[in-house]
Design a protein around this motif. Structure first.
Motif, PDB file in Angstrom:
ATOM      1  N   UNK A  32       0.796  -1.212   0.000  1.00 32.70           N
ATOM      2  CA  UNK A  32       0.000   0.000   0.000  1.00 32.70           C
ATOM      3  C   UNK A  32       0.834   1.269   0.000  1.00 32.70           C
ATOM      4  N   UNK A  33       0.192   2.349  -0.418  1.00 35.87           N
ATOM      5  CA  UNK A  33       0.787   3.665  -0.285  1.00 35.87           C
ATOM      6  C   UNK A  33       0.797   4.041   1.197  1.00 35.87           C
ATOM      7  N   UNK A  34       1.913   4.483   1.693  1.00 32.63           N
ATOM      8  CA  UNK A  34       2.044   4.898   3.080  1.00 32.63           C
ATOM      9  C   UNK A  34       2.789   6.220   3.112  1.00 32.63           C
ATOM     10  N   UNK A  35       2.554   6.991   4.172  1.00 33.38           N
ATOM     11  CA  UNK A  35       3.205   8.284   4.193  1.00 33.38           C
ATOM     12  C   UNK A  35       3.135   9.001   5.520  1.00 33.38           C
ATOM     13  N   UNK A  43      -4.062  25.242  10.101  1.00 29.84           N
ATOM     14  CA  UNK A  43      -3.624  24.825   8.780  1.00 29.84           C
ATOM     15  C   UNK A  43      -4.144  23.430   8.462  1.00 29.84           C
ATOM     16  N   UNK A  44      -4.298  23.168   7.168  1.00 28.68           N
ATOM     17  CA  UNK A  44      -4.700  21.847   6.735  1.00 28.68           C
ATOM     18  C   UNK A  44      -3.546  20.873   6.886  1.00 28.68           C
ATOM     19  N   UNK A  45      -3.900  19.643   7.050  1.00 22.78           N
ATOM     20  CA  UNK A  45      -2.876  18.613   7.116  1.00 22.78           C
ATOM     21  C   UNK A  45      -2.214  18.488   5.746  1.00 22.78           C
ATOM     22  N   UNK A  46      -0.901  18.479   5.736  1.00 30.09           N
ATOM     23  CA  UNK A  46      -0.174  18.441   4.483  1.00 30.09           C
ATOM     24  C   UNK A  46       0.696  17.197   4.387  1.00 30.09           C
ATOM     25  N   UNK A  47       0.830  16.715   3.177  1.00 29.26           N
ATOM     26  CA  UNK A  47       1.688  15.574   2.939  1.00 29.26           C
ATOM     27  C   UNK A  47       3.147  15.977   2.982  1.00 29.26           C
ATOM     28  N   UNK A  48       3.932  15.232   3.740  1.00 27.26           N
ATOM     29  CA  UNK A  48       5.356  15.491   3.867  1.00 27.26           C
ATOM     30  C   UNK A  48       6.154  14.555   2.968  1.00 27.26           C
ATOM     31  N   UNK A  57       8.263   4.104  -5.268  1.00 24.07           N
ATOM     32  CA  UNK A  57       8.720   5.467  -5.466  1.00 24.07           C
ATOM     33  C   UNK A  57       8.422   6.330  -4.249  1.00 24.07           C
ATOM     34  N   UNK A  58       9.362   7.160  -3.879  1.00 24.85           N
ATOM     35  CA  UNK A  58       9.180   8.079  -2.763  1.00 24.85           C
ATOM     36  C   UNK A  58       8.993   9.495  -3.276  1.00 24.85           C
ATOM     37  N   UNK A  59       8.183  10.253  -2.571  1.00 20.44           N
ATOM     38  CA  UNK A  59       7.959  11.650  -2.905  1.00 20.44           C
ATOM     39  C   UNK A  59       8.108  12.477  -1.643  1.00 20.44           C
ATOM     40  N   UNK A  60       8.511  13.733  -1.820  1.00 18.14           N
ATOM     41  CA  UNK A  60       8.722  14.637  -0.708  1.00 18.14           C
ATOM     42  C   UNK A  60       8.136  15.997  -1.026  1.00 18.14           C
ATOM     43  N   UNK A 105      -3.334   6.717  -8.008  1.00 20.60           N
ATOM     44  CA  UNK A 105      -3.683   8.123  -8.038  1.00 20.60           C
ATOM     45  C   UNK A 105      -2.821   8.899  -9.018  1.00 20.60           C
ATOM     46  N   UNK A 106      -3.445   9.868  -9.668  1.00 21.21           N
ATOM     47  CA  UNK A 106      -2.699  10.702 -10.603  1.00 21.21           C
ATOM     48  C   UNK A 106      -1.679  11.562  -9.875  1.00 21.21           C
ATOM     49  N   UNK A 107      -2.037  12.009  -8.681  1.00 20.16           N
ATOM     50  CA  UNK A 107      -1.138  12.816  -7.866  1.00 20.16           C
ATOM     51  C   UNK A 107      -1.080  12.211  -6.469  1.00 20.16           C
ATOM     52  N   UNK A 108      -0.172  11.292  -6.246  1.00 20.50           N
ATOM     53  CA  UNK A 108      -0.091  10.604  -4.953  1.00 20.50           C
ATOM     54  C   UNK A 108       0.301  11.528  -3.808  1.00 20.50           C
ATOM     55  N   UNK A 109       0.148  10.991  -2.606  1.00 22.29           N
ATOM     56  CA  UNK A 109       0.532  11.669  -1.368  1.00 22.29           C
ATOM     57  C   UNK A 109      -0.362  12.866  -1.048  1.00 22.29           C
ATOM     58  N   UNK A 110      -1.645  12.724  -1.346  1.00 20.99           N
ATOM     59  CA  UNK A 110      -2.637  13.711  -0.977  1.00 20.99           C
ATOM     60  C   UNK A 110      -3.470  13.165   0.181  1.00 20.99           C
TER      61      UNK A 110
END
Length: 127
Positions: A32-35, A43-48, A57-60, A105-110
């Motif tokens: 699974x996608x984890x993050x 403030x809204x919760x934001x993906x780090x 693949x990792x994203x930051x 997802x087209x734009x992961x980590x949301x």
């Protein structure tokens, strides 16, 4: 049912380092996608940072790229976030999360992509 428990938060001086851990139970996180996400009052919760399912693949987020490193230990079913060169603006409650949808997802980590969340651990960066 996935349960996630964060640990490792605390008070650290600017420029310091901290390592957050997220222990998962109930399901293996490997498919699974984890993050990691963070939130401050008002403030809204934001993906780090996230590890995308499939190819790993990792994203930051731009704000932490080069300072934070996400990793996982499949044997321990745990997720980690190594934070270096911490700044006062990093102060927040940090959450780990899991996305069990298996959607590409087209734009992961949301935030909306994630269904399971830990309780959060407070990180305070202050001199």
């Amino acid at each position: 049912q996935v349960q996630l428990v964060e640990s490792g938060g605390g008070l650290v001086q600017p420029g310091g380092s901290l390592r957050l851990s997220c222990a998962a139970s109930g399901y293996s996180l490997e498919p699974y996608q984890i993050g990691w996400f963070r939130q401050t009052p008002g403030k809204e919760r934001e993906g780090i940072s996230c590890i995308i399912s499939g190819d790993g693949t990792t994203v930051y987020a731009d704000s932490v790229k080069g300072r934070f490193t996400i990793s996982r230990d499949n044997a321990k079913n745990s997720l980690y976030l190594e934070m270096n060169d911490l700044k006062p603006e990093d102060t927040a409650v940090y959450y780990c999360a899991a996305d069990l949808s298996r959607v590409r997802w087209e734009r992961p980590c949301q935030e909306y992509e994630f269904d399971y969340w830990g309780q959060g651990t407070q990180v305070t960066v202050s001199s």
